[in-house]
Design a protein around this motif. Structure first.
Motif, PDB file in Angstrom:
ATOM      1  N   THR A 109       0.846  -1.204   0.000  1.00  0.00           N
ATOM      2  CA  THR A 109       0.000   0.000   0.000  1.00  0.00           C
ATOM      3  C   THR A 109       0.874   1.244   0.000  1.00  0.00           C
ATOM      4  O   THR A 109       1.704   1.435   0.897  1.00  0.00           O
ATOM      5  CB  THR A 109      -0.935  -0.010   1.229  1.00  0.00           C
ATOM      6  N   THR A 111       0.937   5.547  -0.556  1.00  0.00           N
ATOM      7  CA  THR A 111       0.118   6.759  -0.482  1.00  0.00           C
ATOM      8  C   THR A 111       0.783   7.831  -1.349  1.00  0.00           C
ATOM      9  O   THR A 111       1.537   8.662  -0.829  1.00  0.00           O
ATOM     10  CB  THR A 111       0.009   7.217   0.996  1.00  0.00           C
ATOM     11  N   PHE A 113      -0.213  10.492  -2.698  1.00  0.00           N
ATOM     12  CA  PHE A 113      -0.546  11.877  -2.350  1.00  0.00           C
ATOM     13  C   PHE A 113       0.473  12.458  -1.377  1.00  0.00           C
ATOM     14  O   PHE A 113       0.894  13.616  -1.503  1.00  0.00           O
ATOM     15  CB  PHE A 113      -1.960  11.934  -1.748  1.00  0.00           C
ATOM     16  N   ARG A 117       2.452  15.735  -2.613  1.00  0.00           N
ATOM     17  CA  ARG A 117       2.213  17.020  -1.933  1.00  0.00           C
ATOM     18  C   ARG A 117       3.461  17.548  -1.244  1.00  0.00           C
ATOM     19  O   ARG A 117       3.564  18.720  -0.924  1.00  0.00           O
ATOM     20  CB  ARG A 117       1.039  16.921  -0.955  1.00  0.00           C
ATOM     21  N   GLU A 153      -8.072  11.204   6.091  1.00  0.00           N
ATOM     22  CA  GLU A 153      -8.132  12.400   6.944  1.00  0.00           C
ATOM     23  C   GLU A 153      -7.673  13.648   6.189  1.00  0.00           C
ATOM     24  O   GLU A 153      -7.985  14.773   6.601  1.00  0.00           O
ATOM     25  CB  GLU A 153      -7.248  12.187   8.179  1.00  0.00           C
ATOM     26  N   GLY A 182      -6.932   4.772   3.820  1.00  0.00           N
ATOM     27  CA  GLY A 182      -6.268   4.519   5.105  1.00  0.00           C
ATOM     28  C   GLY A 182      -6.330   5.714   6.030  1.00  0.00           C
ATOM     29  O   GLY A 182      -7.049   6.679   5.779  1.00  0.00           O
ATOM     30  N   GLY A 183      -5.535   5.641   7.081  1.00  0.00           N
ATOM     31  CA  GLY A 183      -5.502   6.707   8.079  1.00  0.00           C
ATOM     32  C   GLY A 183      -6.609   6.537   9.106  1.00  0.00           C
ATOM     33  O   GLY A 183      -7.277   5.507   9.166  1.00  0.00           O
ATOM     34  N   PRO A 184      -6.803   7.573   9.924  1.00  0.00           N
ATOM     35  CA  PRO A 184      -7.827   7.485  10.973  1.00  0.00           C
ATOM     36  C   PRO A 184      -9.225   7.300  10.377  1.00  0.00           C
ATOM     37  O   PRO A 184      -9.517   7.801   9.294  1.00  0.00           O
ATOM     38  CB  PRO A 184      -7.725   8.851  11.667  1.00  0.00           C
ATOM     39  N   HIS A 210      -9.333   0.205   4.191  1.00  0.00           N
ATOM     40  CA  HIS A 210      -9.297  -0.103   5.618  1.00  0.00           C
ATOM     41  C   HIS A 210     -10.703   0.187   6.151  1.00  0.00           C
ATOM     42  O   HIS A 210     -11.315   1.193   5.765  1.00  0.00           O
ATOM     43  CB  HIS A 210      -8.362   0.840   6.366  1.00  0.00           C
ATOM     44  N   SER A 261      -0.296  -5.239  14.868  1.00  0.00           N
ATOM     45  CA  SER A 261      -0.629  -3.837  14.586  1.00  0.00           C
ATOM     46  C   SER A 261      -1.762  -3.377  15.500  1.00  0.00           C
ATOM     47  O   SER A 261      -1.714  -2.282  16.060  1.00  0.00           O
ATOM     48  CB  SER A 261      -1.056  -3.703  13.115  1.00  0.00           C
ATOM     49  N   ASP A 291       1.117  -5.101   8.174  1.00  0.00           N
ATOM     50  CA  ASP A 291       0.747  -3.682   8.245  1.00  0.00           C
ATOM     51  C   ASP A 291       1.956  -2.731   8.172  1.00  0.00           C
ATOM     52  O   ASP A 291       2.258  -2.216   7.098  1.00  0.00           O
ATOM     53  CB  ASP A 291      -0.100  -3.414   9.490  1.00  0.00           C
ATOM     54  N   ASP A 292       2.603  -2.465   9.286  1.00  0.00           N
ATOM     55  CA  ASP A 292       3.777  -1.566   9.326  1.00  0.00           C
ATOM     56  C   ASP A 292       4.839  -2.251  10.184  1.00  0.00           C
ATOM     57  O   ASP A 292       5.112  -1.827  11.316  1.00  0.00           O
ATOM     58  CB  ASP A 292       3.386  -0.216   9.959  1.00  0.00           C
TER      59      ASP A 292
HETATM   60  N1  LIG Z   1      -2.747   0.650  10.537  1.00  0.00           N
HETATM   61  C1  LIG Z   1      -3.041   1.629   9.653  1.00  0.00           C
HETATM   62  N2  LIG Z   1      -4.302   2.063   9.527  1.00  0.00           N
HETATM   63  C2  LIG Z   1      -4.604   3.070   8.687  1.00  0.00           C
HETATM   64  N3  LIG Z   1      -3.692   3.683   7.921  1.00  0.00           N
HETATM   65  C3  LIG Z   1      -2.413   3.287   8.037  1.00  0.00           C
HETATM   66  C4  LIG Z   1      -2.047   2.253   8.876  1.00  0.00           C
HETATM   67  N4  LIG Z   1      -0.721   2.065   8.775  1.00  0.00           N
HETATM   68  C5  LIG Z   1      -0.272   2.931   7.894  1.00  0.00           C
HETATM   69  N5  LIG Z   1      -1.282   3.682   7.434  1.00  0.00           N
HETATM   70  C6  LIG Z   1      -1.117   4.743   6.454  1.00  0.00           C
HETATM   71  O1  LIG Z   1      -1.225   5.963   7.104  1.00  0.00           O
HETATM   72  C7  LIG Z   1      -1.618   6.907   6.137  1.00  0.00           C
HETATM   73  C8  LIG Z   1      -2.174   8.076   6.929  1.00  0.00           C
HETATM   74  C9  LIG Z   1      -1.831   9.396   6.347  1.00  0.00           C
HETATM   75  C10 LIG Z   1      -2.741  10.444   6.839  1.00  0.00           C
HETATM   76  O2  LIG Z   1      -3.648  10.170   7.565  1.00  0.00           O
HETATM   77  C11 LIG Z   1      -2.539  11.845   6.426  1.00  0.00           C
HETATM   78  C12 LIG Z   1      -3.381  12.812   6.927  1.00  0.00           C
HETATM   79  C13 LIG Z   1      -3.172  14.134   6.559  1.00  0.00           C
HETATM   80  C14 LIG Z   1      -2.129  14.486   5.723  1.00  0.00           C
HETATM   81  C15 LIG Z   1      -1.295  13.512   5.252  1.00  0.00           C
HETATM   82  C16 LIG Z   1      -0.136  13.858   4.372  1.00  0.00           C
HETATM   83  O3  LIG Z   1       0.543  12.973   3.855  1.00  0.00           O
HETATM   84  O4  LIG Z   1       0.137  15.054   4.210  1.00  0.00           O
HETATM   85  C17 LIG Z   1      -1.496  12.172   5.576  1.00  0.00           C
HETATM   86  C18 LIG Z   1      -2.640   6.177   5.327  1.00  0.00           C
HETATM   87  O5  LIG Z   1      -2.830   6.643   4.060  1.00  0.00           O
HETATM   88  C19 LIG Z   1      -2.118   4.747   5.338  1.00  0.00           C
HETATM   89  O6  LIG Z   1      -1.481   4.389   4.156  1.00  0.00           O
END
Ligand SMILES: Nc1ncnc2c1ncn2[C@@H]1O[C@H](CCC(=O)c2cccc(C(=O)O)c2)[C@@H](O)[C@H]1O
Ligand SMILES: [Zn+2]
Length: 353
Positions: A109, A111, A113, A117, A153, A182-184, A210, A261, A291-292
């Protein structure tokens, strides 16, 4: 192929069995897979970062008070990836770690973006991951595929950008197979992402959001209904809803379970309270994932060992779990058959010693 053969001098415990078992990994994050060595190398390259350069100090740094804290730390590591060469190095080294664990196929996975950015050129980003994918397959024999996920998020701007990067024919990388979210989850309802998933699905991508990691079972229903999820990332809270478990089992929607995780992010209190057994008993297809891994002090082999304990599995049970992941993957039929046969050959050789 020497990979099939079992060394007769190898120890006979389940840990040793898992170490040699050919596997597929379906839920592992690109940046979240950076080993302490890579994180400290990147942190040393970018000394303005607050990420420790000493691998030993990273253990404390990767200790999370809750899910929000985990995301905060995660983003500090994202901040270390600043150039296409950082992206290439990370991707290739992640493949090396996977290959070491006999992972034959992984859906990673990513990201995009977060990288675009932060100023990484989008064309150079795609070239870096594709270059690493091809080199990893040639050097290690591990096949990598990509899932591009929306960081929910970050809002609809992130959704739009991720969808564009995933569906524009001039950019879309050859290895891309799926689309995620993903994310919160708290305060980030899934239905708002429906138009983006519709576009990704229309472009031929599989839907793997997710859901139910940090919120209740309604989020999983939303992912199924609005995002047409084919697999669910985590889905932990599905255990609270028997109708949902029955639905997942009946429609053979696999859960990408990542036990360690869930403890590290405090989504679940203890491993013994993890609902993985309820999933299996309800007939839900369970896949085991990491996961991570370095952030959670684990790896895929350890996740299989945890699953063996929680599900009370022997070698055949572990081989079935590994085959679940192959079957639930987006590999073609011939590729699936090849890895499943390798799993069977390895398991038979192990049990015949
Ligand atoms: N267990 C997990 N459960 C969920 N996600 C998980 C998990 N582990 C890893 N992720 C990753 O965390 C990223 C989060 C990134 C994010 O929230 C965010 C918010 C605002 C700005 C930015 C930015 O980049 O500027 C990023 C997700 O896209 C996902 O790929
Ligand atoms: Zn995840």
């Amino acid at each position: 192929m020497t990979q099939h053969l079992v060394d007769p001098r190898a120890p006979r415990d389940l840990t040793a069995f898992v170490a040699g078992l050919p596997k597929a990994e379906l839920h592992v994050h690109h940046v979240g897979s950076a080993s302490p060595r890579i994180v400290s190398e990147l942190a040393a390259r970018h000394p303005d970062s607050r990420v420790p350069t000493d691998p030993a100090a990273l253990v404390d740094y990767f200790s999370f008070t809750d899910f929000a804290h985990f995301i905060e730390v995660y983003l500090s590591v994202v901040d270390l990836i600043r150039t296409p060469e950082d992206v290439r190095l990370l991707t290739f080294e992640v493949a090396r770690d996977l290959a070491r664990q006999q992972v034959r196929y992984a859906e990673l996975t990513i990201t995009p973006f977060s990288s675009t950015r932060r100023g990484i050129d989008e064309r150079a980003f795609m070239d870096a991951i594709e270059d690493a994918r091809k080199a990893a397959e040639a050097d290690f024999g591990t096949v990598l595929r990509w899932c591009f996920d929306i960081p929910g998020e970050a809002g609809l701007e992130a959704a739009e950008e991720t969808t564009r990067l995933a569906t524009d024919d001039r950019l879309r990388p050859e290895g891309l197979v799926s689309f995620g979210l993903g994310g919160p989850e708290v305060g980030v309802p899934r239905p708002q992402f429906k138009p983006y998933f519709d576009r990704a699905i229309a472009a031929g991508l599989h839907s793997v959001p997710h859901a139910g990691e940090t919120t209740g079972p309604q989020t999983v229903w939303d992912a199924l209904t609005h995002l047409r999820a084919e697999r669910i990332g985590h889905g932990t809270s599905s255990a609270q809803d028997p109708k949902l478990l029955a639905h997942l089992a009946e429609h053979r929607i696999p859960l990408e379970v990542c036990p360690t995780s869930n403890i590290a992010t405090r989504a679940v209190r203890t491993l013994d309270e993890h609902p993985i057994k309820e999933f299996a008993e309800a007939g839900v297809v369970v896949t085991i994932n990491s996961d991570d891994p370095p952030m959670f002090g684990t790896d895929l082999d350890n996740e299989y060992a945890v699953a063996a304990r929680l599900l009370d599995l022997d070698e055949r049970g572990l081989a079935d779990l590994a085959k679940n992941a192959v079957e639930a993957s987006f590999l073609d039929a011939a590729g699936k058959a090849r890895i499943k046969e390798e799993i069977d050959t390895y398991t038979a050789a192990w049990l015949d010693r």
